[in-house]
Design an enzyme around this catalytic site. Sequence first.
Site, PDB file in Angstrom:
ATOM      1  N   ASP A   1       0.769  -1.236   0.000  1.00 23.13           N
ATOM      2  CA  ASP A   1       0.000   0.000   0.000  1.00 23.13           C
ATOM      3  C   ASP A   1       0.807   1.296   0.000  1.00 23.13           C
ATOM      4  OD1 ASP A   1      -1.609  -2.168   0.451  1.00 23.13           O
ATOM      5  OD2 ASP A   1      -2.595  -1.387   2.228  1.00 23.13           O
TER       6      ASP A   1
ATOM      7  N   GLU B   1       2.882  -9.481  11.713  1.00 21.37           N
ATOM      8  CA  GLU B   1       2.513  -9.104  10.338  1.00 21.37           C
ATOM      9  C   GLU B   1       3.798  -8.762   9.566  1.00 21.37           C
ATOM     10  OE1 GLU B   1      -0.065  -5.717  10.338  1.00 21.37           O
ATOM     11  OE2 GLU B   1      -0.673  -5.969   8.238  1.00 21.37           O
TER      12      GLU B   1
HETATM   13  C1  2M8 Z   1      -2.746  -4.532   3.975  1.00 29.45           C
HETATM   14  O1  2M8 Z   1      -3.663  -3.762   3.221  1.00 29.45           O
HETATM   15  C2  2M8 Z   1      -4.968  -3.415   3.721  1.00 29.45           C
HETATM   16  C3  2M8 Z   1      -5.760  -2.905   2.554  1.00 29.45           C
HETATM   17  O2  2M8 Z   1      -5.934  -3.944   1.621  1.00 29.45           O
HETATM   18  C4  2M8 Z   1      -4.927  -2.430   4.850  1.00 29.45           C
HETATM   19  O3  2M8 Z   1      -3.867  -1.924   5.222  1.00 29.45           O
HETATM   20  O4  2M8 Z   1      -5.990  -2.140   5.413  1.00 29.45           O
HETATM   21  C5  2M8 Z   1      -1.615  -4.947   3.006  1.00 29.45           C
HETATM   22  O5  2M8 Z   1      -0.503  -5.425   3.723  1.00 29.45           O
HETATM   23  C6  2M8 Z   1      -2.124  -6.010   2.026  1.00 29.45           C
HETATM   24  O6  2M8 Z   1      -1.078  -6.524   1.265  1.00 29.45           O
HETATM   25  C7  2M8 Z   1      -2.843  -7.139   2.748  1.00 29.45           C
HETATM   26  O7  2M8 Z   1      -3.439  -7.990   1.808  1.00 29.45           O
HETATM   27  C8  2M8 Z   1      -3.916  -6.633   3.727  1.00 29.45           C
HETATM   28  C9  2M8 Z   1      -4.514  -7.727   4.594  1.00 29.45           C
HETATM   29  O8  2M8 Z   1      -3.505  -8.489   5.202  1.00 29.45           O
HETATM   30  O9  2M8 Z   1      -3.347  -5.647   4.587  1.00 29.45           O
END
Ligand code: 2M8
Length: 438
Positions: free
Chosen positions: A176, A404
């Site tokens: 992101d 994470e």
């Molecule tokens: C993160 O992205 C989400 C939006 O999709 C967020 O920050 O709210 C990123 O690390 C993405 O790669 C990942 O798929 C998601 C859920 O783990 O989190």
Amino acid sequence: VTPDPGAIDRELLIAEATRVLGQNWRGTYTVPAGGLYPHQWSWDSAFIAIGLRHVSPRRAQQEVESLFGAQWDDGRLPQIAFAPGRDDQYSPGPSFWHSERIAGSPATSTAGLIQPPNHAWAALLVHEADPVESERRRFLERAYPRLVAWHEYLRARRAEPSGLLAAVHPWETGMDNSPAWDGPLARVDGSFDGVIPRPDLEHAASSERPSDEEYSTYLYLAARYRDHACDDSGESTPFRVVDPGMNALWVRSEIALARIAELLDDSSAADRHRADSRVLASALESLWDDDLTFPVPVDALTGERLRFRSVSGLLTLLVPGSPRAEQVIDTLRSEHFGLGTTAMVPSSDLTADTFDPAQYWRGPSWFNTAWMIAVALEERGHVAEARALSTGVQALALGSGFAEYVDPFSGEPRGTRRFSWTAALALDLASRDAAGLR
Ligand code: 2M8
């Protein structure tokens, strides 16, 4: 920071990782993490299935099938399939997207954006874990048309003249707030009109998450895309980037589709997928930057190369036969990514001004990218480095409480804990080691 392979308690790792995946299981799919991410995410589910196949091939199949249940009529697999009745803990949620108002959306509530296409690759790995169970449930037969429709969406709606797919939002790249997107985001002339909800900050430190300013642009872009019925027209987005990692995964998944077609006895379809994968792989070469000697994203709106070394460029190692792979591996070993000298592989160039060891995709090491790089190094015969990286992933996953992401130098946990793809991919590597299967 290279842990001793003998020091990892693999049985404990497998047991603990299985427990994390059990806690995050919601009956037919797995949430990335309880709290921070309370819905089903697209590329997370594919990574999770790769780990789950060692615990229960059947559950791994369900994980992928449950995402297919959220597929749109145009073939897109959405970034997020929302859990019914949950609109509190995550933003933007179902009441932001209102997908039910958009023609061609599925019965279940979803986001309109997409994520990197790692699904066909995952489906093949899930099948291979237990071909008998897979055949009994006709898993590939049912998955194949869904995966073909997904790739068709990418080709019909997202392909640039180069043939490569473009992302219309930073969330689509899965990385992101990568510094690579700073330039294109700065050119977006608009911000979100309204309060910016940040429920994420209840679950992770603000120094480890994107800023409110970034969120304002993210929400502006998402709202604009939604308000254009997610139609992928030029008007629907002022952000359009071609990312090496997303496209490398597309190639890898197209190759997996060829294998799946073969397993389904359709050799002409297999030939078609193989030919498509070759065309894509050669288009991917256009992202090579001679100055950085590294693949970089391109801003599809201006044609400008986004000259930045991000872990996304390293994912091109997943493309078999890629002619510049050894040069990419040299960069992986260099001061830019410090293979063997840092914990796993940082998400961003260690020497860049923007580098921050705690900030999300601007420096920390992530387990999914390290897993992909370990797999690619092993395939390319860099066995010692692949095993060292695999050991690092396993030791840090367990040691960090399945964080994470982690600080690349200290290995300290960052973001949320008990994160599903961290557990799943460490479990995958530990199971491969335990089975002596490499
Ligand atoms: C993160 O992205 C989400 C939006 O999709 C967020 O920050 O709210 C990123 O690390 C993405 O790669 C990942 O798929 C998601 C859920 O783990 O989190």
